[in-house]
Write a protein that holds these residues in place. Structure first.
Motif, PDB file in Angstrom:
ATOM      1  N   THR A   1      29.409  -6.306  -2.897  1.00 28.68           N
ATOM      2  CA  THR A   1      28.444  -5.437  -3.547  1.00 28.68           C
ATOM      3  C   THR A   1      28.664  -5.459  -5.059  1.00 28.68           C
ATOM      4  N   ALA A   2      27.611  -5.795  -5.791  1.00 32.14           N
ATOM      5  CA  ALA A   2      27.546  -5.872  -7.253  1.00 32.14           C
ATOM      6  C   ALA A   2      28.116  -7.154  -7.823  1.00 32.14           C
TER       7      ALA A   2
ATOM      8  N   ASN B   1      33.288 -13.227  -3.064  1.00 32.52           N
ATOM      9  CA  ASN B   1      32.823 -13.342  -1.685  1.00 32.52           C
ATOM     10  C   ASN B   1      33.659 -12.464  -0.779  1.00 32.52           C
ATOM     11  N   THR B   2      33.015 -11.872   0.186  1.00 30.73           N
ATOM     12  CA  THR B   2      33.718 -11.171   1.242  1.00 30.73           C
ATOM     13  C   THR B   2      33.402 -11.860   2.555  1.00 30.73           C
ATOM     14  N   TYR B   3      34.434 -12.131   3.342  1.00 29.90           N
ATOM     15  CA  TYR B   3      34.279 -12.885   4.581  1.00 29.90           C
ATOM     16  C   TYR B   3      34.625 -12.013   5.776  1.00 29.90           C
TER      17      TYR B   3
ATOM     18  N   THR C   1      35.193  -5.564   2.463  1.00 26.55           N
ATOM     19  CA  THR C   1      34.124  -5.460   1.475  1.00 26.55           C
ATOM     20  C   THR C   1      34.585  -4.723   0.221  1.00 26.55           C
ATOM     21  N   GLU C   2      35.881  -4.635   0.016  1.00 26.69           N
ATOM     22  CA  GLU C   2      36.447  -3.921  -1.127  1.00 26.69           C
ATOM     23  C   GLU C   2      37.119  -4.911  -2.071  1.00 26.69           C
TER      24      GLU C   2
ATOM     25  N   LEU D   1      40.130  -0.326   7.030  1.00 28.11           N
ATOM     26  CA  LEU D   1      38.689  -0.343   6.810  1.00 28.11           C
ATOM     27  C   LEU D   1      38.328   0.334   5.497  1.00 28.11           C
ATOM     28  N   PRO D   2      37.670  -0.392   4.591  1.00 24.47           N
ATOM     29  CA  PRO D   2      37.122   0.251   3.397  1.00 24.47           C
ATOM     30  C   PRO D   2      35.698   0.718   3.673  1.00 24.47           C
ATOM     31  N   GLY D   3      35.304   1.816   3.087  1.00 25.49           N
ATOM     32  CA  GLY D   3      33.943   2.303   3.282  1.00 25.49           C
ATOM     33  C   GLY D   3      33.541   3.221   2.150  1.00 25.49           C
TER      34      GLY D   3
END
Length: 771
Positions: free
Chosen positions: A91-92, A97-99, A107-108, A578-580
């Motif tokens: 994001t942004a 890249n996030t895999y 995703t962090e 888990l990132p959120g």
């Protein structure tokens, strides 16, 4: 851990079925033809050179020819060709890249959270994913290792590893130039030249430049967003002082300005649009953030450097010592607006289409960070006891230093802006490891593999608040320093001491058919919820540990015209990290939460099939099946569910893995079925010319991109089509045209307040000369 009967039956049955089917095809092969098939692909998935078909691992490998034919221009393009691999820009951040590999994802981008899919360049581990979207312009081979690689690769590879092998300098003058122009005024030039100084000293120089207009129209400022300007250079040296010594030294520098800011597809015009009031040519200013962040404009810029050295000393005929040294540096500045200047309550979507919305709050996240990493490895490979034992062993050290200055603010359409956090964070990692893996060739057909790695890793963190010009977004969101965190009972040092073994057994049914089974442990160390807005929220999370079981077949038939590789897997990932992030309506801000939420279980089947029925014609099909779910919830998640069901919705419902109604979400980016079917052919036109069409179809079944399974964060099944057509000459010239996402499919890749969308379809015309 015991597998229940259903999963064990699936796992064993899939492997036995594939093995039986493959052996049934071992009829006498037809006479060999010239240039038919799958040539040997040599990989280093076990840290030594081996034929792909002899490696008892789940490995996808691509040669330089594969990279060109399949239009793999950067690491993100890999996801179309690897079973059970999903990937997208973070994001942004268009440089990051996030895999998600077999459902294990991150995703962090902040440095207190490590990715589960490690990236390696010439055996150098790249810790930070801020600039891992590499542009491929001089690649020898790509390898994607699926499943934990906890013995030979070690750090943070619970999901797998992406191994990039760069081309070494040649002993003769050679090279290429490549130029292209495409959609959104994308212009690109790449080139490389090998210049041997003498037979003992070989050199190489490579580089690229890319620019493109933005594909997003901001309807507030009139600017174009999510454009690109990137360039990079790489120099390499190979010294051959003697027949037993080889020294490879390389250095590279890249500048990349490309963002992945939230945008919407206008249902009426088909345009990609945004409504942020911020600009990509102007910083926020000292009235909104602390002085060190005031000049950062909307967008993302990453500057990175990598220096690597690999000194190989052959010891007799059967052993070699490699001394591998690496240094990497990353400086990244970015500013995003997660609310995109809209009132989230007013936005109406129809799938991925934006129907309507009203102007509202903006939530800039501003970041200035750097990372420095030094690593040293001594690796020994060889065979002994007359070839009875093949081994890989060594010692590994890494030291990483990170500095991050960042702020989260809220700027409403009317009223005064507020700040949730504005501070400097320093976190460091130091790790030592020793490893050994041996292959015992018990018979000419049967090999037993045993490996072990010991890791001692230490992490530390400090916090220093900045002086913000704004009032706080709520009474609880107050500045804090390291002592405040300690006073809240949160440790600022984390230590991991972990043994990660691996065992495997493989058996050659015939010279071209091998079956294997393995069990592997991996781990990913812990960290901190460092985006917290108050001291007690900066909680530490513990390490994540995985046990994985695999079984499969590696097979070739009909004079190697047909290759069939199948892998069945089952794993349990304990204390999944888990990132959120979610919207807090009480403070009109985004709340970030990273912690251990539960265990994650997954099982599935992966296949890679390659067929060359006639000369110059190739067909391939890669597919993945999986079934992932969360189990064994930890206490913090149970407490969150209880608060949600009791009516305390804010930061409890629709946050983390807790759904809007208080249930447990399905793992994100873990579709039940992924598939890529492709073909390429070379028509001989005579006179030294050939016409080379290629095409592939990528299909992904429905999957969640929202960790909490917010209904707006579900992506239904979708397809992508890529293709190309090249006219090539034996003299080295070629011209061609290619398209990615040829039919301009739009789908969701991530979710934070709003869905993040994939890049639109692109085309490019190219001309290339090899010399």
């Amino acid at each position: 851990m015991v597998l229940n009967s259903r999963k064990a039956g699936f796992f064993v049955g899939a492997v036995l079925l594939s093995s039986t089917a493959a052996v049934a095809q071992t009829a006498p092969a037809p006479a060999a033809e010239e240039n038919v098939a799958s040539t040997d692909i040599v990989v280093t998935a076990q840290r030594r050179a081996e034929r792909l078909q002899e490696v008892p691992l789940a490995v996808t490998a691509m040669t330089s020819d594969d990279i060109k034919l399949r239009q793999i221009n950067n690491t993100l393009d890999l996801v179309n060709y690897v079973p059970n691999l999903i990937g997208h820009n973070n994001t942004a951040l268009g440089t990051a890249n996030t895999y998600s590999l077999r459902g294990l994802a991150n995703t962090e981008s902040i440095s207190t959270f490590d990715p589960p899919v490690g990236t390696y360049v010439d055996d150098i581990y790249i810790s930070r994913q801020g600039a891992n979207n590499f542009s491929f312009f001089d690649i020898e081979r790509l390898e994607v290792l699926r499943g934990p690689q906890g013995t030979l690769f070690g750090r943070n590879t619970t999901g797998g590893a992406i191994n990039v092998i760069l081309r070494k300098p040649s002993d003769h003058i050679t090279g290429y130039m490549d130029a292209g122009y495409g959609r959104y005024n994308r212009a690109q030039i790449r080139g490389s030249i090998d210049l041997p100084l003498n037979e003992k000293l070989l050199t190489k120089l490579s580089g690229y430049y890319t620019r493109a207009d933005g594909y997003v129209k901001d309807r507030v400022t009139g600017q174009k967003l999510n454009g690109e300007e990137s360039w990079g250079v790489r120099g390499a040296l190979r010294a051959l002082p003697s027949d037993t010594v080889t020294w490879d030294l390389a250095g590279s520098y890249t500048y990349s300005s490309v963002a992945n800011l939230p945008n919407f597809r206008d249902a009426k015009t088909g345009e990609r649009v945004s409504y942020t009031p911020f600009r990509n040519d102007r910083g926020l200013g000292a009235g909104l953030v602390s002085a060190g962040l005031a000049d950062i404009p909307l967008g993302n810029v990453a500057r990175s450097a990598l220096v690597s050295s690999n000194l190989q000393i052959d010891v007799g005929d059967n052993a070699a010592i490699n001394i591998i040294t690496g240094y990497s540096y990353l400086r990244q500045k970015y500013m995003s607006d997660s609310f995109a200047g809209l009132s989230s309550a007013s936005v109406v979507f129809d799938g991925v289409d934006f129907i309507s919305g009203a102007r509202g709050t903006s939530t800039p996240l501003v970041n200035d960070s750097w990372s420095k990493q030094f690593s040293q490895e001594i690796k020994v490979t060889g065979t002994t006891f007359g070839g009875f034992l093949s081994y890989v062993g060594g010692f590994y050290y890494v030291n990483e230093r990170n500095w991050t200055n960042f702020a989260n603010i809220s700027v409403p359409l009317t009223g005064n802006p507020t700040v949730s956090g504005d501070r400097v964070m320093r976190n460091n990692t130091e790790a030592y490891a020793g490893y050994f893996q041996g292959d015992l060739h018990l018979t000419p057909k049967l090999t037993f593999t045993a490996g072990i790695r010991y890791t001692d890793e230490d992490k530390t963190i400090t916090f220093t608040p900045n002086k913000s010009p704004l009032a706080r977004s709520s009474a609880i969101n107050q500045p804090f320093d390291t002592q405040d965190v300690l006073n809240a009972g949160i440790p600022t040092e984390l230590r991991s001491k972990v043994w990660t073994p691996r065992f495997a057994l493989n058996y050659k049914i015939t010279p071209d058919v091998m079956v294997f089974g393995s069990v592997t442990k991996g781990f990913k160390s812990g960290g901190w919820n460092s985006r917290a807005y108050y001291a007690s929220g900066a909680v530490a999370f513990t390490k994540e540990t995985i046990w994985s079981y695999e079984g499969g077949i590696r097979s070739e038939f009909f004079d190697r015209k047909l290759r069939v590789n199948l892998t069945g897997f089952y794993f349990m990932d304990y204390d999944a990290q888990l990132p959120g992030g979610g919207y807090n309506p009480l403070t009109n801000t985004i709340t970030y939460l990273t912690r251990n939420v539960a265990d994650m279980e997954n099982y599935g089947l992966e296949g890679e099939i390659n067929l060359t029925p006639v000369r110059n014609f190739n067909l391939f099909w890669n597919f993945g099946l999986q079934h992932a779910r969360y189990t064994n919830l930890n206490q913090a998640t149970k407490d969150q569910i209880a608060r949600c069901l009791a009516g305390n919705f804010a930061n409890n419902c629709n946050t983390g893995i807790v759904t809007p109604t208080g249930g447990i979400g399905q793992p994100t980016r873990a579709p039940r079925f992924t598939s890529t079917l492709g073909a390429n052919y070379s028509f001989d036109l005579g006179g030294g010319y050939s016409l080379q069409p290629s095409a592939n179809w990528n299909y992904i079944s429905g999957t969640w991109v929202s960790t909490s399974n917010d209904k707006a964060g579900f992506q239904p099944a979708h397809s992508l089509f890529n293709g190309g057509l090249t006219l090539a000459s034996d003299a080295g010239w070629s011209v061609g045209v290619e398209c990615s996402n040829c039919f301009n499919s739009t789908y969701k890749t991530s979710f934070l307040i709003y869905p993040y969308l994939n890049n639109p379809g692109t085309w490019m015309a190219r001309v290339r000369y090899n010399f």
